[in-house]
Design an enzyme around this catalytic site. Structure first.
Site, PDB file in Angstrom:
ATOM      1  N   ASN A  92      -7.077   2.645 -10.037  1.00 22.75           N
ATOM      2  CA  ASN A  92      -6.514   3.982  -9.863  1.00 22.75           C
ATOM      3  C   ASN A  92      -5.669   4.330 -11.090  1.00 22.75           C
ATOM      4  O   ASN A  92      -4.652   3.699 -11.351  1.00 22.75           O
ATOM      5  CB  ASN A  92      -5.669   4.004  -8.581  1.00 22.75           C
ATOM      6  CG  ASN A  92      -5.061   5.359  -8.300  1.00 22.75           C
ATOM      7  OD1 ASN A  92      -5.368   6.351  -8.959  1.00 22.75           O
ATOM      8  ND2 ASN A  92      -4.193   5.423  -7.298  1.00 22.75           N
ATOM      9  N   LEU A  93      -6.076   5.344 -11.831  1.00 23.86           N
ATOM     10  CA  LEU A  93      -5.362   5.718 -13.050  1.00 23.86           C
ATOM     11  C   LEU A  93      -4.138   6.583 -12.775  1.00 23.86           C
ATOM     12  O   LEU A  93      -3.344   6.843 -13.693  1.00 23.86           O
ATOM     13  CB  LEU A  93      -6.310   6.449 -14.016  1.00 23.86           C
ATOM     14  CG  LEU A  93      -7.620   5.720 -14.372  1.00 23.86           C
ATOM     15  CD1 LEU A  93      -8.328   6.460 -15.506  1.00 23.86           C
ATOM     16  CD2 LEU A  93      -7.374   4.277 -14.750  1.00 23.86           C
ATOM     17  N   HIS A 131      -4.036   7.953   0.039  1.00 26.68           N
ATOM     18  CA  HIS A 131      -3.186   7.042  -0.741  1.00 26.68           C
ATOM     19  C   HIS A 131      -1.735   7.280  -0.358  1.00 26.68           C
ATOM     20  O   HIS A 131      -1.352   8.392   0.029  1.00 26.68           O
ATOM     21  CB  HIS A 131      -3.393   7.277  -2.240  1.00 26.68           C
ATOM     22  CG  HIS A 131      -2.758   6.226  -3.094  1.00 26.68           C
ATOM     23  ND1 HIS A 131      -1.428   6.284  -3.460  1.00 26.68           N
ATOM     24  CD2 HIS A 131      -3.252   5.086  -3.642  1.00 26.68           C
ATOM     25  CE1 HIS A 131      -1.138   5.223  -4.200  1.00 26.68           C
ATOM     26  NE2 HIS A 131      -2.216   4.476  -4.323  1.00 26.68           N
ATOM     27  N   GLU A 139      -2.530  -1.317   1.726  1.00 25.29           N
ATOM     28  CA  GLU A 139      -1.523  -1.359   0.658  1.00 25.29           C
ATOM     29  C   GLU A 139      -0.138  -1.065   1.221  1.00 25.29           C
ATOM     30  O   GLU A 139       0.206   0.102   1.396  1.00 25.29           O
ATOM     31  CB  GLU A 139      -1.804  -0.289  -0.401  1.00 25.29           C
ATOM     32  CG  GLU A 139      -3.029  -0.443  -1.235  1.00 25.29           C
ATOM     33  CD  GLU A 139      -3.036   0.572  -2.372  1.00 25.29           C
ATOM     34  OE1 GLU A 139      -3.012   0.157  -3.532  1.00 25.29           O
ATOM     35  OE2 GLU A 139      -3.023   1.784  -2.087  1.00 25.29           O
ATOM     36  N   ILE A 187       3.695  -1.449  -3.872  1.00 24.82           N
ATOM     37  CA  ILE A 187       2.931  -0.763  -4.911  1.00 24.82           C
ATOM     38  C   ILE A 187       3.763  -0.676  -6.191  1.00 24.82           C
ATOM     39  O   ILE A 187       4.896  -0.203  -6.179  1.00 24.82           O
ATOM     40  CB  ILE A 187       2.504   0.644  -4.441  1.00 24.82           C
ATOM     41  CG1 ILE A 187       1.489   0.525  -3.293  1.00 24.82           C
ATOM     42  CG2 ILE A 187       1.893   1.432  -5.600  1.00 24.82           C
ATOM     43  CD1 ILE A 187       1.072   1.850  -2.700  1.00 24.82           C
ATOM     44  N   GLY A 240       0.596  -4.398  -5.877  1.00 27.03           N
ATOM     45  CA  GLY A 240       1.114  -5.510  -6.658  1.00 27.03           C
ATOM     46  C   GLY A 240       0.069  -6.399  -7.279  1.00 27.03           C
ATOM     47  O   GLY A 240       0.382  -7.449  -7.840  1.00 27.03           O
ATOM     48  N   ALA A 300      -3.607  -0.586  -9.973  1.00 30.35           N
ATOM     49  CA  ALA A 300      -3.278   0.501 -10.891  1.00 30.35           C
ATOM     50  C   ALA A 300      -2.471   0.021 -12.090  1.00 30.35           C
ATOM     51  O   ALA A 300      -3.016  -0.398 -13.101  1.00 30.35           O
ATOM     52  CB  ALA A 300      -2.535   1.609 -10.137  1.00 30.35           C
TER      53      ALA A 300
END
Length: 222
Positions: free
Chosen positions: A9-10, A93, A141, A146, A181, A202
């Site tokens: 994920n950018l 998300h 997640e 994150i 993570g 990410a």
């Protein structure tokens, strides 16, 4: 090609914006070809076509809106996303949360357009609820992990194994990804050992000094 899936994920990182998105995608493609593991990227909406037209790898949208053609100003229209070259989409998300009804509608919208769906969840209960809606993947997640550099596979392995068990009970066709993570080879290896089929990650890759080197480390233990 391995059945393992890695989705990068950018987000809105500068390193993954515009031509930066293409460079990261190229690194993903090179490593995927070397190791035989499928690696996809989720760039920003405006970069989907840029990436998909220049790099031969799976491109996902970071989200979509369950709207049709017509008077829906400012929405992310599924046909536009597909025509830009995306093969799937993230949904729900933790940085773009939806109601259960909108998750359901988004999955249906994506499915009707033949896009793969990855629904993000934060615990076992939401993973089970998401599985009942029939996405292709559930990506568990815990939001507090994150970007922390602390992999969920170490901090809370029970949420992964619990989600895998719950999803299998509800809908065995749905597969589970592990997120939050994740950045190193031992993280991916642990995620697979806990029953997931891959990872959603990410910053550990996108913001690395050399994303290709970071990706090579990620896949080094599988």
């Amino acid at each position: 090609m391995s059945s393992t899936l890695i989705v990068l994920n950018l987000k809105t990182y500068l390193e993954g914006t515009g031509e930066g998105a293409v460079k990261v995608a190229q690194a993903c493609k090179e490593v995927a070809d070397e190791c035989g593991i499928e690696i996809g990227v989720a760039p920003q909406f405006c970069d989907i076509y840029r990436v998909a037209s220049q790099v031969d790898l799976p491109v996902y949208s970071q989200s979509l809106d369950p709207v049709g053609a017509g008077s829906f100003t400012g929405h992310a229209f599924v046909q536009s996303i597909k025509d830009a070259g995306a093969v799937g989409t993230l949904i729900n998300h933790s940085e773009c949360r939806l109601t259960l009804a909108n998750i359901d509608a988004s999955i249906t919208t994506a499915r009707d357009a033949a896009l793969k769906t990855i629904v993000c969840t934060n615990n076992v209960a939401t993973s089970a609820a998401a599985a009942a809606l029939g996405p292709d993947y559930v990506a568990v997640e815990p939001p507090e992990l994150i970007g922390s550099g602390i992999p969920v596979s170490k901090a809370d392995p029970g949420v992964v194994t619990g989600s895998v068990d719950a999803v299998k009970r509800i809908n065995p066709a749905v597969q589970v990804l592990c997120g939050a993570g994740i950045s190193k080879g031992e993280d991916l290896a642990a995620a697979l050992e806990l029953g997931s089929v891959g990872v959603l990650l990410a910053s550990g890759i996108v913001k690395a000094a050399d994303p290709k080197v970071a990706l090579e480390d990620l896949v080094s233990k599988v």
